[in-house]
Design a protein around this motif. Structure first.
Motif, PDB file in Angstrom:
ATOM      1  N   THR A   1      73.067  61.861  13.246  1.00 58.54           N
ATOM      2  CA  THR A   1      73.806  62.200  12.018  1.00 58.54           C
ATOM      3  C   THR A   1      72.970  63.040  11.060  1.00 58.54           C
ATOM      4  O   THR A   1      73.504  63.625  10.117  1.00 58.54           O
ATOM      5  N   ASN A   2      71.669  63.115  11.281  1.00 62.24           N
ATOM      6  CA  ASN A   2      70.803  63.925  10.425  1.00 62.24           C
ATOM      7  C   ASN A   2      70.595  65.333  10.970  1.00 62.24           C
ATOM      8  O   ASN A   2      69.958  66.167  10.327  1.00 62.24           O
ATOM      9  N   LEU A   3      71.143  65.575  12.148  1.00 59.51           N
ATOM     10  CA  LEU A   3      70.968  66.881  12.771  1.00 59.51           C
ATOM     11  C   LEU A   3      71.952  67.881  12.166  1.00 59.51           C
ATOM     12  O   LEU A   3      73.167  67.670  12.175  1.00 59.51           O
ATOM     13  N   ASP A   4      71.456  68.983  11.643  1.00 56.83           N
ATOM     14  CA  ASP A   4      72.304  69.989  11.013  1.00 56.83           C
ATOM     15  C   ASP A   4      73.349  70.529  11.981  1.00 56.83           C
ATOM     16  O   ASP A   4      74.430  70.957  11.575  1.00 56.83           O
ATOM     17  N   ALA A   5      73.025  70.525  13.269  1.00 56.74           N
ATOM     18  CA  ALA A   5      73.942  71.092  14.252  1.00 56.74           C
ATOM     19  C   ALA A   5      75.111  70.180  14.569  1.00 56.74           C
ATOM     20  O   ALA A   5      76.044  70.580  15.235  1.00 56.74           O
TER      21      ALA A   5
ATOM     22  N   ARG B   1      65.893  64.132  24.425  1.00 54.92           N
ATOM     23  CA  ARG B   1      64.663  63.975  23.661  1.00 54.92           C
ATOM     24  C   ARG B   1      63.897  62.761  24.184  1.00 54.92           C
ATOM     25  O   ARG B   1      64.403  62.000  25.005  1.00 54.92           O
ATOM     26  N   ALA B   2      62.715  62.561  23.625  1.00 55.11           N
ATOM     27  CA  ALA B   2      61.906  61.415  24.028  1.00 55.11           C
ATOM     28  C   ALA B   2      62.587  60.104  23.675  1.00 55.11           C
ATOM     29  O   ALA B   2      62.397  59.078  24.351  1.00 55.11           O
ATOM     30  N   ASP B   3      63.422  60.111  22.612  1.00 59.68           N
ATOM     31  CA  ASP B   3      64.065  58.872  22.156  1.00 59.68           C
ATOM     32  C   ASP B   3      65.533  58.777  22.571  1.00 59.68           C
ATOM     33  O   ASP B   3      66.288  57.972  22.033  1.00 59.68           O
ATOM     34  N   GLY B   4      65.959  59.606  23.517  1.00 59.55           N
ATOM     35  CA  GLY B   4      67.320  59.448  24.019  1.00 59.55           C
ATOM     36  C   GLY B   4      68.052  60.762  24.234  1.00 59.55           C
ATOM     37  O   GLY B   4      67.502  61.850  24.018  1.00 59.55           O
ATOM     38  N   ASP B   5      69.312  60.640  24.688  1.00 58.92           N
ATOM     39  CA  ASP B   5      70.167  61.790  24.966  1.00 58.92           C
ATOM     40  C   ASP B   5      71.134  61.993  23.802  1.00 58.92           C
ATOM     41  O   ASP B   5      71.983  61.123  23.523  1.00 58.92           O
ATOM     42  N   PHE B   6      71.034  63.145  23.135  1.00 62.95           N
ATOM     43  CA  PHE B   6      71.819  63.404  21.932  1.00 62.95           C
ATOM     44  C   PHE B   6      72.826  64.532  22.175  1.00 62.95           C
ATOM     45  O   PHE B   6      72.482  65.577  22.722  1.00 62.95           O
ATOM     46  N   LEU B   7      74.051  64.277  21.737  1.00 69.01           N
ATOM     47  CA  LEU B   7      75.143  65.242  21.920  1.00 69.01           C
ATOM     48  C   LEU B   7      75.005  66.428  20.972  1.00 69.01           C
ATOM     49  O   LEU B   7      74.846  66.249  19.766  1.00 69.01           O
ATOM     50  N   LEU B   8      75.084  67.631  21.539  1.00 72.05           N
ATOM     51  CA  LEU B   8      75.187  68.843  20.739  1.00 72.05           C
ATOM     52  C   LEU B   8      76.631  69.335  20.710  1.00 72.05           C
ATOM     53  O   LEU B   8      77.046  70.005  19.778  1.00 72.05           O
ATOM     54  N   ASP B   9      77.387  69.005  21.737  1.00 74.15           N
ATOM     55  CA  ASP B   9      78.801  69.361  21.794  1.00 74.15           C
ATOM     56  C   ASP B   9      79.508  68.328  22.669  1.00 74.15           C
ATOM     57  O   ASP B   9      79.017  67.977  23.732  1.00 74.15           O
TER      58      ASP B   9
ATOM     59  N   ASP C   1      80.033  64.201  33.017  1.00 71.68           N
ATOM     60  CA  ASP C   1      79.180  65.329  33.388  1.00 71.68           C
ATOM     61  C   ASP C   1      78.612  65.958  32.126  1.00 71.68           C
ATOM     62  O   ASP C   1      79.337  66.173  31.136  1.00 71.68           O
ATOM     63  N   CYS C   2      77.341  66.266  32.147  1.00 69.55           N
ATOM     64  CA  CYS C   2      76.677  66.847  30.982  1.00 69.55           C
ATOM     65  C   CYS C   2      75.776  68.002  31.402  1.00 69.55           C
ATOM     66  O   CYS C   2      75.157  67.960  32.479  1.00 69.55           O
TER      67      CYS C   2
ATOM     68  N   ALA D   1      70.388  73.788  17.234  1.00 67.13           N
ATOM     69  CA  ALA D   1      71.381  74.356  16.321  1.00 67.13           C
ATOM     70  C   ALA D   1      72.011  75.609  16.908  1.00 67.13           C
ATOM     71  O   ALA D   1      73.225  75.825  16.799  1.00 67.13           O
ATOM     72  N   LYS D   2      71.213  76.431  17.555  1.00 69.60           N
ATOM     73  CA  LYS D   2      71.743  77.645  18.178  1.00 69.60           C
ATOM     74  C   LYS D   2      72.719  77.313  19.300  1.00 69.60           C
ATOM     75  O   LYS D   2      73.750  77.978  19.452  1.00 69.60           O
ATOM     76  N   LEU D   3      72.415  76.298  20.072  1.00 74.70           N
ATOM     77  CA  LEU D   3      73.322  75.890  21.147  1.00 74.70           C
ATOM     78  C   LEU D   3      74.632  75.360  20.590  1.00 74.70           C
ATOM     79  O   LEU D   3      75.713  75.612  21.139  1.00 74.70           O
ATOM     80  N   PHE D   4      74.535  74.605  19.505  1.00 74.14           N
ATOM     81  CA  PHE D   4      75.751  74.108  18.868  1.00 74.14           C
ATOM     82  C   PHE D   4      76.643  75.268  18.426  1.00 74.14           C
ATOM     83  O   PHE D   4      77.853  75.273  18.652  1.00 74.14           O
ATOM     84  N   LEU D   5      76.036  76.283  17.788  1.00 74.70           N
ATOM     85  CA  LEU D   5      76.807  77.435  17.332  1.00 74.70           C
ATOM     86  C   LEU D   5      77.424  78.181  18.508  1.00 74.70           C
ATOM     87  O   LEU D   5      78.574  78.630  18.442  1.00 74.70           O
ATOM     88  N   ALA D   6      76.684  78.309  19.578  1.00 72.76           N
ATOM     89  CA  ALA D   6      77.189  79.009  20.762  1.00 72.76           C
ATOM     90  C   ALA D   6      78.394  78.288  21.347  1.00 72.76           C
ATOM     91  O   ALA D   6      79.337  78.906  21.845  1.00 72.76           O
ATOM     92  N   ALA D   7      78.358  76.952  21.287  1.00 73.13           N
ATOM     93  CA  ALA D   7      79.446  76.158  21.863  1.00 73.13           C
ATOM     94  C   ALA D   7      80.671  76.113  20.959  1.00 73.13           C
ATOM     95  O   ALA D   7      81.794  75.985  21.458  1.00 73.13           O
TER      96      ALA D   7
END
Length: 277
Positions: free
Chosen positions: A21-25, A54-62, A81-82, A94-100
């Protein structure tokens, strides 16, 4: 040294996928959109989510919303599937989020409709058949035989049971009024005519209704309805005063012969009209 960037596909249990929730993307969760996805849920056509490992888990970008729906519908062990990325910086995430989410062309309503017909989705197929039964077709642009007001067609379609043929009756009535005039395939007008027919299903005379509509061009009917609409109302809300105006004029012209047409309560009275059913 920074970790080398990697990219690969992997099926991951949805209970394992996280949201930062703290991720700008990352967008805020939108319950209405999740509810929409839930209403059309089909795990067979679920596209891959984009994940930053990441080291602390799998985080959704899209794929946050569809993952939440999958969790609710299928349970924590459902594997999605991911497309997984490792070694990303926050800027790269953040760039990947924008691309998606930003850097892709929006699909036009007609394109979605045409694909839905090909996919055999019941609503699209039934609408398409009703339109074609009138010698017309759904299209990406309005023409003499082409209707681009796809949202209006959907609204009319669900206004009454499909077997009753409300959509076909609406289109036939409009054809009787203005022929193959492209301006008649207006979403606001189609909704209004459907309202009048639907509320007077057992008594309305469609030929008389066509003659009522024919008194004025579509533009004049719409202008009067817009004047009767509360400021800010969209085309769907404007179709209500338009339906009332149509019902009133029908009653004046043909009420003694065919019975009155009943509309909906007006937002602000303009002149005497048929009472609401």
């Amino acid at each position: 040294m920074p970790k080398a960037r990697k990219k690969y596909y992997e099926a991951i249990p949805v209970g394992q996928l996280k949201v930062d929730t703290n991720l700008d993307a990352q967008r805020m969760f939108q319950p209405k959109w999740a509810k929409k996805l839930e209403s059309i849920w089909d795990p067979e056509v679920l596209l891959p989510a984009i994940v930053s490992r990441r080291a602390d888990g799998d985080f959704l970008l899209d794929g946050q919303h569809s993952t939440r729906v999958a969790l609710d519908k299928e349970g924590m062990d459902f594997e999605r599937d991911c497309l997984v990325f490792e070694g990303l910086t926050r800027q790269q995430e953040a760039k990947l989020f924008l691309a998606a989410n930003r850097d892709r062309r929006a699909v036009k309503p007609y394109e979605n409709f045409a694909v839905a017909v090909t996919a055999g989705e019941a609503e699209a197929v039934q609408i398409n058949e009703a339109v074609r039964s009138c010698g017309l077709h759904v299209s990406g642009g309005t023409s003499k035989e082409g209707i681009s007001a796809i949202q209006a067609l959907k609204v009319v379609h669900v206004m009454r049971e499909v077997q009753d043929g409300l959509l076909a009756k609406t289109l036939t009535t409009v054809l009787g009024a203005w022929g193959h005039d492209p301006t008649s395939w207006d979403g606001m007008m189609l909704r209004a005519v459907a309202i009048v027919i639907n509320k007077n299903w057992d008594t309305i005379n469609l030929s008389a209704l066509s003659l009522t509509l024919k008194q004025e061009p579509v533009g004049k009917w719409k202008d009067a309805a817009i004047r009767d609409t509360v400021s800010g109302g969209g085309s769907q809300s404007r179709s209500i005063p338009l339906a009332n105006n149509i019902a009133y004029e029908y009653t004046v012209a043909f009420g003694e012969k065919h019975g009155p047409a009943y509309g909906l309560p007006k937002r602000k009275p303009k002149k005497a009209t048929a009472t609401a059913a």
